[in-house]
Design a protein around this motif. Sequence first.
Motif, PDB file in Angstrom:
ATOM      1  N   PRO A  73     -16.805  58.403  -8.431  1.00  0.00           N
ATOM      2  CA  PRO A  73     -16.107  59.658  -8.749  1.00  0.00           C
ATOM      3  C   PRO A  73     -16.467  60.763  -7.766  1.00  0.00           C
ATOM      4  O   PRO A  73     -17.572  60.790  -7.208  1.00  0.00           O
ATOM      5  N   ILE A  74     -15.529  61.680  -7.564  1.00  0.00           N
ATOM      6  CA  ILE A  74     -15.786  62.869  -6.747  1.00  0.00           C
ATOM      7  C   ILE A  74     -16.740  63.776  -7.525  1.00  0.00           C
ATOM      8  O   ILE A  74     -16.479  64.122  -8.688  1.00  0.00           O
ATOM      9  N   PRO A 362     -13.079  77.025   1.205  1.00  0.00           N
ATOM     10  CA  PRO A 362     -14.071  77.376   2.231  1.00  0.00           C
ATOM     11  C   PRO A 362     -14.917  78.576   1.789  1.00  0.00           C
ATOM     12  O   PRO A 362     -14.389  79.556   1.263  1.00  0.00           O
ATOM     13  N   GLY A 363     -16.213  78.466   1.961  1.00  0.00           N
ATOM     14  CA  GLY A 363     -17.129  79.526   1.559  1.00  0.00           C
ATOM     15  C   GLY A 363     -17.763  79.291   0.202  1.00  0.00           C
ATOM     16  O   GLY A 363     -18.782  79.913  -0.130  1.00  0.00           O
ATOM     17  N   THR A 369     -19.427  69.310   0.445  1.00  0.00           N
ATOM     18  CA  THR A 369     -19.584  68.002  -0.201  1.00  0.00           C
ATOM     19  C   THR A 369     -18.234  67.452  -0.651  1.00  0.00           C
ATOM     20  O   THR A 369     -17.934  66.274  -0.461  1.00  0.00           O
ATOM     21  N   PHE A 370     -17.422  68.332  -1.247  1.00  0.00           N
ATOM     22  CA  PHE A 370     -16.115  67.905  -1.738  1.00  0.00           C
ATOM     23  C   PHE A 370     -15.250  67.363  -0.603  1.00  0.00           C
ATOM     24  O   PHE A 370     -14.666  66.274  -0.705  1.00  0.00           O
ATOM     25  N   THR A 371     -15.136  68.117   0.489  1.00  0.00           N
ATOM     26  CA  THR A 371     -14.268  67.694   1.596  1.00  0.00           C
ATOM     27  C   THR A 371     -14.786  66.412   2.240  1.00  0.00           C
ATOM     28  O   THR A 371     -13.993  65.545   2.638  1.00  0.00           O
ATOM     29  N   ALA A 376     -13.837  60.745   3.007  1.00  0.00           N
ATOM     30  CA  ALA A 376     -14.418  59.401   3.080  1.00  0.00           C
ATOM     31  C   ALA A 376     -13.586  58.403   2.285  1.00  0.00           C
ATOM     32  O   ALA A 376     -13.342  57.277   2.742  1.00  0.00           O
ATOM     33  N   VAL A 377     -13.133  58.795   1.093  1.00  0.00           N
ATOM     34  CA  VAL A 377     -12.315  57.904   0.266  1.00  0.00           C
ATOM     35  C   VAL A 377     -11.017  57.560   0.985  1.00  0.00           C
ATOM     36  O   VAL A 377     -10.618  56.385   1.080  1.00  0.00           O
ATOM     37  N   LEU A 378     -10.337  58.572   1.519  1.00  0.00           N
ATOM     38  CA  LEU A 378      -9.040  58.354   2.156  1.00  0.00           C
ATOM     39  C   LEU A 378      -9.188  57.576   3.466  1.00  0.00           C
ATOM     40  O   LEU A 378      -8.341  56.717   3.783  1.00  0.00           O
TER      41      LEU A 378
END
Length: 491
Positions: A73-74, A362-363, A369-371, A376-378
């Motif tokens: 999971p994200i 952003p910020g 971490t999210f991006t 990585a998944v895609l």
Amino acid sequence: MSQKEVNGSSHRGKVLTLETMNQNVRQVEYAVRGPMVLRAVQIEEELKKGVKKPFTEVIKANVGDAHAMGQKPITFIRQVLALCAYPALLEDDKFPEDAKLRARRILDGCGGQSIGAYSASQGIECIRKDVASYIEKRDGGIPSNHENIYLSTGASDAIVTMLKLLICGEGRTRTGVMISIPQYPLYSAALTELQGVQINYYLDEDKCWGLDVGELRRSLTAAREHCNPRALCIINPGNPTGQVQSRQCIEDVIRFAKEEGLLLMADEVYQDNVYAEGCVFHSFKKVLFEMGPEFSSVVELVSFHSTSKCYMGECGFRGGYMEVVNLDPEVKAQLTKLVSVRLCSPVSGQALMDVVVNPPQPGEPSYATFTKERAAVLADLAEKAKLTEESFNNVPGFHCNPVQGAMYTFPRITIPQKAIDQAKAAGQAPDQMYCMKLLETTGICLVPGSGFGQREGTFHFRMTILPPKEKLKYVLEKIAEFNAQFLQDYS
């Protein structure tokens, strides 16, 4: 003393039998969870009991269930959901402030500040506003009104709801719905249950499963002889075929829908799953409005999205939405009434959808971490899409189009006449026999192409590209080995 004498009535057997049940339900078929999966579950039980097989596990490559296949999971999504489910965690310093901010906003929109409360039938208002903002940003500023957003139990629930609104009439006036072949079996199953008329149009396998307006027109003209075609369903990116439609193709489809007076249903649940170089996802909504008022003020469009696919893969939460465009206001009131009968979609799924459409910016502390996790998944899916295509095209008798998007490959396979004859004698589709023998030999569960529809005389199967890379390589190798033996046995 007889039973009749005891209670004053005679015993008449079961109220519900196969003969007395709803025959439309009896006729429903859903290949993704059909006989192949039932047998796969039986084999799993046999393995647990120590029954010896030429394999040690069943690999369910039949369904696009990312987390069941090992995808993690994200982090940010689960943090927000954890905070919503157990608000005491809002005091815990381990959770980032951007996750807490979103959780508080969602909880403020809930009755009693709890996701255990019912929501408005259309969905929590602040979440619908976030969905509308997401659509506007995705489509380059084209307006989206949250009053046109309906949160749903996955995309499937919304699709069936729209079909319920559409289907009416008797005989030649009965509603017909155009669906692509190959198709996702939800559509054929729902049309069978609702007694709608299924109108098939064929995708062009030789042109990477392309959609041709000439084929749409052929299909529509033939259908008007026996029903009243009223809607056209498009899946983009495609399931099970993995194609991504070009902008020109979408424009052509919109022109066709306007000319022929058809409501468009755009199934866009794989909109983030685009892998092939040169392919880009274009939403039907964006293209419709960029074509100008001649189209955007007239064409009725319903678009669907889900939390189950893309990079999230959160199938079990059953989150989704639909956006309606140019729907008659009185019909829209009936739609709202219809969804209110089921009270509301799962609020946890609504919360998850909110995180999907309102991710870290952003910020914010969770942005990096999210991006990274999303990318990585895609990227992993893109690599596996290429690996699958190349591997299958090296298998004798296989032809596999590029997996441009979505989560599946749908290769054409060669089945010798001897095997075709044997399958028909057993009352089976040849590719179902092929897939069943594959399951019994290797433990790999696929879905035969006959469950999705295919041109007469062709055979396919659908396989997800979701297994971890090493397991996917094993699956591809075992399928190649099985196919070689199958061709030898039936040559």
